[in-house]
Motif scaffolding. Structure first.
Motif, mmCIF file in Angstrom:
data_model
loop_
_atom_site.group_PDB
_atom_site.id
_atom_site.type_symbol
_atom_site.label_atom_id
_atom_site.label_comp_id
_atom_site.label_asym_id
_atom_site.label_seq_id
_atom_site.Cartn_x
_atom_site.Cartn_y
_atom_site.Cartn_z
ATOM 1 N N GLY A 274 43.217 46.113 32.823
ATOM 2 C CA GLY A 274 42.255 45.233 32.164
ATOM 3 C C GLY A 274 42.453 43.776 32.540
ATOM 4 O O GLY A 274 41.483 43.029 32.714
ATOM 5 N N LEU A 275 43.699 43.345 32.686
ATOM 6 C CA LEU A 275 43.990 41.969 33.083
ATOM 7 C C LEU A 275 43.709 41.745 34.559
ATOM 8 O O LEU A 275 43.279 40.657 34.954
ATOM 9 N N VAL A 276 43.938 42.755 35.375
ATOM 10 C CA VAL A 276 43.624 42.629 36.801
ATOM 11 C C VAL A 276 42.128 42.418 36.979
ATOM 12 O O VAL A 276 41.682 41.548 37.735
ATOM 13 N N ARG A 277 41.313 43.215 36.262
ATOM 14 C CA ARG A 277 39.859 43.037 36.362
ATOM 15 C C ARG A 277 39.431 41.679 35.802
ATOM 16 O O ARG A 277 38.523 41.034 36.330
ATOM 17 N N PHE A 278 40.085 41.230 34.728
ATOM 18 C CA PHE A 278 39.791 39.929 34.137
ATOM 19 C C PHE A 278 40.041 38.815 35.163
ATOM 20 O O PHE A 278 39.195 37.938 35.383
ATOM 21 N N ALA A 279 41.201 38.845 35.795
ATOM 22 C CA ALA A 279 41.556 37.809 36.761
ATOM 23 C C ALA A 279 40.715 37.899 38.028
ATOM 24 O O ALA A 279 40.333 36.882 38.617
ATOM 25 N N SER A 280 40.397 39.126 38.442
ATOM 26 C CA SER A 280 39.647 39.292 39.692
ATOM 27 C C SER A 280 38.237 38.733 39.585
ATOM 28 O O SER A 280 37.636 38.350 40.598
#
Length: 477
Positions: free
Chosen positions: A395-401
């Motif tokens: 979820g954080l990877v998608r947020f940052a991406s």
């Protein structure tokens, strides 16, 4: 990506060694042949200004450097900062301050003493303020210490009325752990005051308005954990920075729960901590550039920017767009990309976005299909994005991406990680998971750090002087 420093201790030691080995001013007098003492050759007025910039103890020590310096400290503008004076012995503390004031000819530049002395030694403090050594004083600071023997009480003492004798010279003032009654506020007038700090002070709404109106040149206002009023209205043609931190009030005291910026044509920076649900209304602040740090942890929190309304950080109605805001800091209970995108619609010209908190949970944050139509019209100007409590989960990877893939002007994505993740293996994994080769800005880079200056949504400032910092959320570790 900035690689971790392999030898931080060595650097610190090397820096310390350089500092310790540097000769003090005037040390060249009586030194070896050919050592020119150019500092001691300066005029007394310039040397006095140099001394006045030093901490009090260091300034006094310049008297022993050489005969040329012997008289300078007593004639230089006095910088009396009592931090470091005897903390547990009020008698020794008071004697030290009195001794300095009795031997110094002035004028006064800065006077900083512990606020609890207003209660324990009111007559002594009054005598200090009347001392000729403080004539034309420019900065006064009654600071509060975490271990003060006199903790804040429901009816604290007021500062001495003799404070008014500095009305023509005072530029910076901080009042702490005291009471400013209406009668005193009505008599105070500081036409030259630029910075005002009100910390842990009991003051009524009327007295507060009177105090602000008596400072027509005021540029920075810091209200820290003060009480006795429920609403603070700002109408000022001079204010550029405002910092507000609320606290739980005493029983039967009005609770500070509303901040209204009615008319502030020069306001550039508005910082407030909303742990207790302060309602915020910004009616007119056309030059507002920096705003932080609202939180989504309070469902009853209400923020109004003109006709745009937020409940917590959820957009209720989007009617006014704040194009002037370039720096935004928010405290998120959950890293919710939909919520952040709504904020970006309200602040479409953001260049720096700081997102704090989010330690508890995160959403799935799928955005590629959900926001594909929006992304065709959303013009993202972000250059710096800081994401706290980054753990590298999906979820954080998608947020940052989202920011990497859509911010075409992005220069740095700073990810604040735990010490357990601060290693080359984690950095390499995140480079791959975030698909850095597909970033919209070819100059964008990842910056991993463990340092943050904005822990837990608290204001990143401790003193009114720090409100003058252009970007108070930028990590200065």
């Amino acid at each position: 990506m900035e690689a971790p420093n392999p030898q931080p201790a060595a650097k610190k030691k090397r820096s310390s060694h350089i500092q310790e080995s540097a000769p003090p001013p005037g040390a060249g007098e009586g030194g070896g042949a050919g050592e020119a003492d150019r500092i001691s050759g300066l005029p007394d007025a310039i040397l006095g200004e140099i001394i006045s910039l030093l901490p009090t103890k260091d300034g006094a020590r310049t008297q022993v450097l050489a005969s040329r310096w012997r008289h300078l400290w007593r004639a230089a503008p006095l910088n009396l900062d009592s931090v470091g004076f005897p903390a547990e012995d009020d008698d020794a503390y008071a004697r030290a301050v009195s001794r300095i004031l009795s031997t110094h000819r002035g004028p006064g530049r800065r006077f900083r003493v512990a606020a609890h002395l207003i209660h324990s030694r009111p007559d002594t403090v009054d005598a200090w303020l009347r001392s000729p050594a403080l004539d034309n004083l420019q900065e006064i600071d009654f600071y509060h210490r975490s271990m003060d023997p006199y903790q804040l009480r429901p009816s604290p003492s007021p500062p001495p009325a003799s404070i008014s004798r500095f009305s023509g010279s005072l530029r910076v003032a901080t009042f702490s752990k005291c009471r400013i009654p209406d009668s005193l506020a009505e008599t105070l007038c500081f036409p030259e005051l630029k910075q005002l700090g009100i910390e842990k002070v009991r003051i009524s709404e009327g007295a507060f308005q009177s105090l602000i109106s008596s400072c027509p040149a005021l540029e920075c206002l810091f209200v820290n954990e003060s009480f006795g009023f429920s609403c603070l209205r700002i109408n000022s043609n001079s204010l550029r920075s405002i910092g507000v931190r609320a606290q739980r009030c005493w029983r039967d005291e009005p609770r500070f729960d509303e901040l209204i910026i009615e008319d502030a044509p020069c306001l550039e920076k508005l910082l407030y901590a909303d742990r207790f649900g302060i309602r915020l209304s910004v009616v007119a602040a056309p030059k507002l550039t920096t705003f932080g740090c609202p939180s989504d942890t309070h469902r009853d929190l209400r923020i109004l920017f003109g006709a745009t309304e937020f409940q917590g950080l959820n957009t209720v109605s989007l009617m006014t767009v704040m194009r002037s805001v370039k720096i935004l800091a928010v405290h998120l209970w959950i890293f919710d990309l939909d919520k952040v995108i709504d904020l970006m619609k309200c602040f479409p010209c953001l260049e720096k976005l700081y997102m704090m908190g989010g330690c508890n949970s995160t959403k799935a944050n799928f955005w590629r299909r959900k926001h594909r139509l929006l992304l065709k019209s959303l013009d993202i100007h972000l250059k710096t994005v800081v994401l706290e409590c980054y753990r590298g989960i999906n979820g954080l990877v998608r947020f940052a991406s989202f920011f990497l893939m859509n911010a075409r002007e992005l220069e740095v994505l700073r990810l604040v990680v735990g010490t357990e993740d601060y290693n080359e293996q984690f950095f390499a994994e995140q480079h791959m998971m975030l698909e850095m080769e597909k970033r919209a800005s070819r100059g964008a880079r990842l910056d991993f750090t463990t340092h943050t200056c904005y822990v837990g949504g608290l204001l990143p400032i401790k003193h009114v002087c720090e409100l003058s910092i252009t970007d108070p959320f930028q990590c200065r570790c």
